[in-house]
Design a protein around this motif. Sequence first.
Motif, PDB file in Angstrom:
ATOM      1  N   THR A  22       0.838  -1.203   0.000  1.00 17.90           N
ATOM      2  CA  THR A  22       0.000   0.000   0.000  1.00 17.90           C
ATOM      3  C   THR A  22       0.874   1.255   0.000  1.00 17.90           C
ATOM      4  O   THR A  22       1.943   1.282   0.617  1.00 17.90           O
ATOM      5  N   ILE A  23       0.410   2.277  -0.693  1.00 19.06           N
ATOM      6  CA  ILE A  23       1.137   3.549  -0.774  1.00 19.06           C
ATOM      7  C   ILE A  23       0.228   4.672  -0.290  1.00 19.06           C
ATOM      8  O   ILE A  23      -0.958   4.731  -0.667  1.00 19.06           O
ATOM      9  N   LEU A  24       0.743   5.550   0.546  1.00 16.56           N
ATOM     10  CA  LEU A  24       0.052   6.786   0.913  1.00 16.56           C
ATOM     11  C   LEU A  24       0.689   7.924   0.130  1.00 16.56           C
ATOM     12  O   LEU A  24       1.899   8.148   0.209  1.00 16.56           O
ATOM     13  N   LEU A  25      -0.140   8.607  -0.650  1.00 17.33           N
ATOM     14  CA  LEU A  25       0.337   9.679  -1.525  1.00 17.33           C
ATOM     15  C   LEU A  25      -0.263  10.997  -1.081  1.00 17.33           C
ATOM     16  O   LEU A  25      -1.487  11.118  -0.931  1.00 17.33           O
ATOM     17  N   GLY A  26       0.585  11.980  -0.844  1.00 17.52           N
ATOM     18  CA  GLY A  26       0.125  13.302  -0.427  1.00 17.52           C
ATOM     19  C   GLY A  26       0.604  14.380  -1.366  1.00 17.52           C
ATOM     20  O   GLY A  26       1.436  14.153  -2.243  1.00 17.52           O
ATOM     21  N   PRO A 385       0.641  17.850 -18.017  1.00 20.28           N
ATOM     22  CA  PRO A 385       0.484  16.396 -17.946  1.00 20.28           C
ATOM     23  C   PRO A 385       1.416  15.677 -18.905  1.00 20.28           C
ATOM     24  O   PRO A 385       1.634  16.112 -20.037  1.00 20.28           O
ATOM     25  N   ALA A 386       1.972  14.538 -18.444  1.00 17.97           N
ATOM     26  CA  ALA A 386       2.846  13.734 -19.291  1.00 17.97           C
ATOM     27  C   ALA A 386       2.053  12.831 -20.219  1.00 17.97           C
ATOM     28  O   ALA A 386       2.567  12.352 -21.227  1.00 17.97           O
ATOM     29  N   LYS A 387       0.763  12.596 -19.879  1.00 17.89           N
ATOM     30  CA  LYS A 387      -0.110  11.749 -20.684  1.00 17.89           C
ATOM     31  C   LYS A 387      -1.509  12.338 -20.679  1.00 17.89           C
ATOM     32  O   LYS A 387      -1.909  13.032 -19.732  1.00 17.89           O
ATOM     33  N   PHE A 388      -2.291  12.049 -21.712  1.00 14.51           N
ATOM     34  CA  PHE A 388      -3.671  12.526 -21.778  1.00 14.51           C
ATOM     35  C   PHE A 388      -4.500  12.009 -20.609  1.00 14.51           C
ATOM     36  O   PHE A 388      -5.462  12.649 -20.187  1.00 14.51           O
ATOM     37  N   SER A 389      -4.151  10.843 -20.096  1.00 18.77           N
ATOM     38  CA  SER A 389      -4.947  10.197 -19.056  1.00 18.77           C
ATOM     39  C   SER A 389      -4.578  10.640 -17.647  1.00 18.77           C
ATOM     40  O   SER A 389      -5.159  10.152 -16.680  1.00 18.77           O
ATOM     41  N   ALA A 390      -3.619  11.559 -17.506  1.00 14.87           N
ATOM     42  CA  ALA A 390      -3.157  11.973 -16.183  1.00 14.87           C
ATOM     43  C   ALA A 390      -4.244  12.716 -15.414  1.00 14.87           C
ATOM     44  O   ALA A 390      -4.970  13.535 -15.973  1.00 14.87           O
ATOM     45  N   LEU A 391      -4.342  12.426 -14.112  1.00 19.20           N
ATOM     46  CA  LEU A 391      -5.334  13.050 -13.241  1.00 19.20           C
ATOM     47  C   LEU A 391      -4.699  14.004 -12.242  1.00 19.20           C
ATOM     48  O   LEU A 391      -5.404  14.611 -11.434  1.00 19.20           O
ATOM     49  N   GLY A 392      -3.380  14.123 -12.250  1.00 20.93           N
ATOM     50  CA  GLY A 392      -2.715  15.021 -11.336  1.00 20.93           C
ATOM     51  C   GLY A 392      -2.316  14.339 -10.048  1.00 20.93           C
ATOM     52  O   GLY A 392      -2.156  13.116  -9.966  1.00 20.93           O
ATOM     53  N   LEU A 393      -2.163  15.156  -9.005  1.00 23.63           N
ATOM     54  CA  LEU A 393      -1.752  14.706  -7.681  1.00 23.63           C
ATOM     55  C   LEU A 393      -2.811  15.094  -6.657  1.00 23.63           C
ATOM     56  O   LEU A 393      -3.682  15.930  -6.943  1.00 23.63           O
ATOM     57  N   PRO A 394      -2.758  14.528  -5.471  1.00 23.73           N
ATOM     58  CA  PRO A 394      -3.731  14.929  -4.446  1.00 23.73           C
ATOM     59  C   PRO A 394      -3.713  16.437  -4.231  1.00 23.73           C
ATOM     60  O   PRO A 394      -2.647  17.068  -4.205  1.00 23.73           O
ATOM     61  N   PHE A 449       0.339   4.917 -11.376  1.00 23.16           N
ATOM     62  CA  PHE A 449       1.228   6.050 -11.583  1.00 23.16           C
ATOM     63  C   PHE A 449       1.472   6.247 -13.072  1.00 23.16           C
ATOM     64  O   PHE A 449       1.658   5.281 -13.824  1.00 23.16           O
ATOM     65  N   VAL A 450       1.456   7.501 -13.502  1.00 26.14           N
ATOM     66  CA  VAL A 450       1.798   7.816 -14.888  1.00 26.14           C
ATOM     67  C   VAL A 450       3.196   7.296 -15.201  1.00 26.14           C
ATOM     68  O   VAL A 450       3.441   6.721 -16.267  1.00 26.14           O
ATOM     69  N   ASP A 451       4.103   7.488 -14.263  1.00 24.63           N
ATOM     70  CA  ASP A 451       5.477   6.989 -14.378  1.00 24.63           C
ATOM     71  C   ASP A 451       5.847   6.395 -13.019  1.00 24.63           C
ATOM     72  O   ASP A 451       6.077   7.146 -12.063  1.00 24.63           O
ATOM     73  N   PRO A 452       5.914   5.070 -12.901  1.00 25.76           N
ATOM     74  CA  PRO A 452       6.217   4.459 -11.601  1.00 25.76           C
ATOM     75  C   PRO A 452       7.537   4.934 -11.006  1.00 25.76           C
ATOM     76  O   PRO A 452       7.720   4.878  -9.780  1.00 25.76           O
ATOM     77  N   ASP A 453       8.431   5.431 -11.837  1.00 26.27           N
ATOM     78  CA  ASP A 453       9.727   5.903 -11.345  1.00 26.27           C
ATOM     79  C   ASP A 453       9.716   7.382 -10.976  1.00 26.27           C
ATOM     80  O   ASP A 453      10.725   7.893 -10.467  1.00 26.27           O
ATOM     81  N   ASP A 454       8.601   8.067 -11.240  1.00 30.89           N
ATOM     82  CA  ASP A 454       8.533   9.505 -10.957  1.00 30.89           C
ATOM     83  C   ASP A 454       7.116   9.857 -10.491  1.00 30.89           C
ATOM     84  O   ASP A 454       6.282  10.286 -11.288  1.00 30.89           O
ATOM     85  N   PRO A 455       6.827   9.700  -9.191  1.00 34.08           N
ATOM     86  CA  PRO A 455       5.487  10.003  -8.672  1.00 34.08           C
ATOM     87  C   PRO A 455       5.037  11.437  -8.927  1.00 34.08           C
ATOM     88  O   PRO A 455       3.831  11.717  -8.924  1.00 34.08           O
ATOM     89  N   ALA A 456       5.960  12.356  -9.151  1.00 32.80           N
ATOM     90  CA  ALA A 456       5.606  13.758  -9.388  1.00 32.80           C
ATOM     91  C   ALA A 456       4.803  13.947 -10.665  1.00 32.80           C
ATOM     92  O   ALA A 456       4.184  14.998 -10.865  1.00 32.80           O
ATOM     93  N   LYS A 457       4.796  12.936 -11.534  1.00 33.25           N
ATOM     94  CA  LYS A 457       3.977  13.026 -12.742  1.00 33.25           C
ATOM     95  C   LYS A 457       2.526  12.643 -12.476  1.00 33.25           C
ATOM     96  O   LYS A 457       1.690  12.727 -13.376  1.00 33.25           O
ATOM     97  N   GLY A 458       2.229  12.222 -11.248  1.00 33.72           N
ATOM     98  CA  GLY A 458       0.851  11.990 -10.855  1.00 33.72           C
ATOM     99  C   GLY A 458       0.333  10.605 -11.185  1.00 33.72           C
ATOM    100  O   GLY A 458       1.082   9.698 -11.537  1.00 33.72           O
TER     101      GLY A 458
END
Length: 611
Positions: A22-26, A385-394, A449-458
Amino acid sequence: MDAAPLKMLPPKPTLERRADGTILLGCGEPLRAYARSMGEFLERWAAERPSGIYLAQRADDGWRTLTWSEVRKQVRRIGTALLERGLSPERPLVVLSDNSIEHALLTIASLYVGITVAPISPSYSLMSKDFRKLRNVFALLEPRMVFVDDAERYAPAIASLGDRDFELVVARNAGKLLRPATMFSTLLEREDKNAVDRAFASVGPDTIAKFLLTSGSTGEPKAVINTQRMICSNRQAGTQAWPFIDDEPPVLVDWLPWNHTFGGNNDFGLVMAHGGSLYIDEGKPAPGLIETTIRNLREISSTIYYNVPRGYDMLVPRLEEDAVLRRTFFARLKVIVYAGAPLPAALWDRLEQLAIKERGHRIPIYTGWGSTETAPQATLLHFAPAKFSALGLPAPGTELKLVPSDEAGKYELRVRGPNVTPGYWKRSDLTAEAFDDEGFYKIGDAGRFVDPDDPAKGIEFAGRIAEDFKLNTGTWVHVGPLKVRSLSAMAPVAQDIVVAGHHRNEIGFLIIPSLAGCRTLCPDLADAPIPTLISDERVRARVREGLARLQADGGGSSSFARRALFLEEPPSIDAGEITDKGYINQRAVLARRTTDVERLYMTPPSSEVIE
């Protein structure tokens, strides 16, 4: 070709990984102090922008407008009338009508003096044939006051409610009713200053502001409690994520219905919180009504434009062919926002090209994600957004819990924060089911994750958990992402797609046709009935092209359909095929259209099936 960057919150998410996966993302940005009530914004802007236009609605060839000071004066009088009638969460105000100035004044007055208001989808009254859902809503909410704008239009619905005890308030045509009615104008007759001041001062974060209905997969309405805290904290989070909003009062030309959290909390709340101007668009993305929207957008320039993908699907062709509309639409526009469903890549590209043509640069296209239970934003795009499907971050103040759903990086999404509902009115059982043991709301959506190696991409949307299914081969079909790709591949002939294939060897599509889109391919069939239109070879060829494109993209049997069938009969709200938000209920359509599903998979295929 990008515009000068808007002031946005830099993406700096926090991440906590647990041993169970489980991951908690803020957000990484603490939520700052927010207003105790939405009424505080009315006080502020009536003092700072007394002569600025707050509300506007089309009236003949012009606009009927109310300034901030005029709205405050009328709100305090309406607030007096509401207080005198003893409205409460147990006996709230119910609004059955579409967006209007009267609807807005009643809503603002309720927020101002702490009365609970419940805007109900007009489709319950105007599209339903049996009014069953409407009667169920009244049994649940037991309103003391009910408002309709045009009594003639709502007379059958009101009659279906029998002798239920409520005061009916109407704006016009009261003589068409069989029961007594109070004219809206009488609510404006007097102000009890002391009573209104006391009520305004007593409103706090936990005051129930609204009941918003949602039906989910069951088809039966649930009343989601929306507190002042939820709405006010959401507005503060939005301001921190998009600080450019404070640069000037926003101007919105907006049709999105206030019975839905997107229009009623986000758009309505944005204008109220930032001292803006709301031009009420009585059009919508539907044949015969889109023309009203076009007329309004040709006259008024929005600074932020909100719509759903279906709306952009109908608007973009008009922008491409109408230079005046295009010039006015883009003149002051800072951001294009969509929500409710993913925006197909083809529409995204066309919007960008239109902006470049008119302004010489792209206009940012953003979205967010949430639900009625999150008021509405749980995530927000505040970066490219890095992808059309990106929803952003919390959003600031919101936490996401990502619970592993499969081994391919897909997670069940859960939400916690001050913007999350305390529960469902009179349904403690549903409330208990909706939250986990840490207080996270189980929203029912999946993401990755849009990019599992970069959570900042949402994160990106990965479908509704309840809609996904397995083929007979054991392969999972993720309905949400497949629908997004399919709608793009079959533009412009598909308004929506229902994905079939449960207990089958392959996927099939039931297509809800976009009549306007089909007619762009068949201009000679402008007045043709639906069966003629959807059987035209030009329309069928576009579907075949889309099916072939999906298969050519690769990805295996879970990523494309081999056959499709147009649905002639529109989705039914009485049968639960359309949710309160206007979305298609996949499960309800498949359950009700079993004959169509059998036709889709018939061997040999019938002539209506497209392969």
